[in-house]
Design an enzyme around this catalytic site. Structure first.
Site, PDB file in Angstrom:
ATOM      1  N   CYS A  73       0.841  -1.196   0.000  1.00 37.16           N
ATOM      2  CA  CYS A  73       0.000   0.000   0.000  1.00 37.16           C
ATOM      3  C   CYS A  73       0.876   1.247   0.000  1.00 37.16           C
ATOM      4  CB  CYS A  73      -0.951   0.004   1.189  1.00 37.16           C
ATOM      5  SG  CYS A  73      -0.211  -0.481   2.744  1.00 37.16           S
ATOM      6  N   ASP A  74       0.282   2.318  -0.447  1.00 32.66           N
ATOM      7  CA  ASP A  74       0.958   3.601  -0.418  1.00 32.66           C
ATOM      8  C   ASP A  74      -0.108   4.683  -0.412  1.00 32.66           C
ATOM      9  OD1 ASP A  74       3.888   4.659  -0.687  1.00 32.66           O
ATOM     10  OD2 ASP A  74       2.634   6.050  -1.812  1.00 32.66           O
TER      11      ASP A  74
END
Length: 197
Positions: A73-74
């Site tokens: 994720c980011d």
């Protein structure tokens, strides 16, 4: 619920915030740091950056753990054409919050899940629009001193005192603003051994 497996669930993040979020689902998991270059590429917007980085993190860990489920994720924040990153210093946090006050910032929380069964990537990006209150310098400095949001994109912690900076939040997934969009993650984990319910 599908039967359990010998595969592991690995969060490709060392973020304490994302780990706490994943614990909410009651799933066994480990973490692995995906050390990658997180610079914004020329011509890339905030959403493209978040999606690319989530995928890159996932693929990096999947190379080392091809038989495990990987969650990458980011999160990025966009204010008009400006990408807001993690401030790193109090002065940068102050400048970011001064830019954001009385304006709306869009946060992009990208998710990428790798499945070892078919080597498939499931990707999703949740948008969250945050409208900031009109704030003065004293309020912003007080907030930074009290919560020290130096490791957070946009310079706030919405799960803490940062919520007081906002007029409103618009999102399909209230968990996304913390960094890991849990609704999208639960959808991605359906029909896997790690389906939460």
């Amino acid at each position: 619920m599908p039967s359990r497996t010998s595969a592991n669930l690995i969060l490709a993040s060392q973020s304490a915030y994302r780990q706490a979020q994943l614990r909410q689902l009651g799933l066994p998991f480990t973490t692995a740091a995906a050390y990658i270059n997180e610079e914004v590429l020329t011509g890339e917007n905030a959403q493209q950056t978040a999606v690319r980085l989530a995928k890159t993190k996932t693929l990096k860990i999947a190379k080392e753990h091809a038989n495990d489920y990987i969650i990458g994720c980011d999160q990025t924040a966009g204010l008009d054409d400006i990408i807001l990153g993690k401030p790193g210093t109090e002065e940068n946090a102050f400048n970011q919050l001064m830019q954001c006050q009385a304006r709306t910032v869009t946060f992009y929380s990208a998710l990428c899940v790798y499945s070892p069964e078919n080597k498939q990537l499931i990707q999703h990006c949740t948008q969250t629009k945050v409208s900031f209150r009109e704030l003065n310098e004293s309020q912003i400095r007080s907030y930074i001193q009290r919560e020290s949001p130096l490791d957070c994109a946009g310079s706030f912690k919405c799960e803490g005192l940062g919520i007081s900076l906002f007029e409103s939040i618009q999102s399909d997934d209230p968990s996304a603003l913390i960094g890991l969009p849990l609704i999208a993650l639960c959808t991605a984990l359906q029909h896997t051994p790690f389906q939460p319910i």
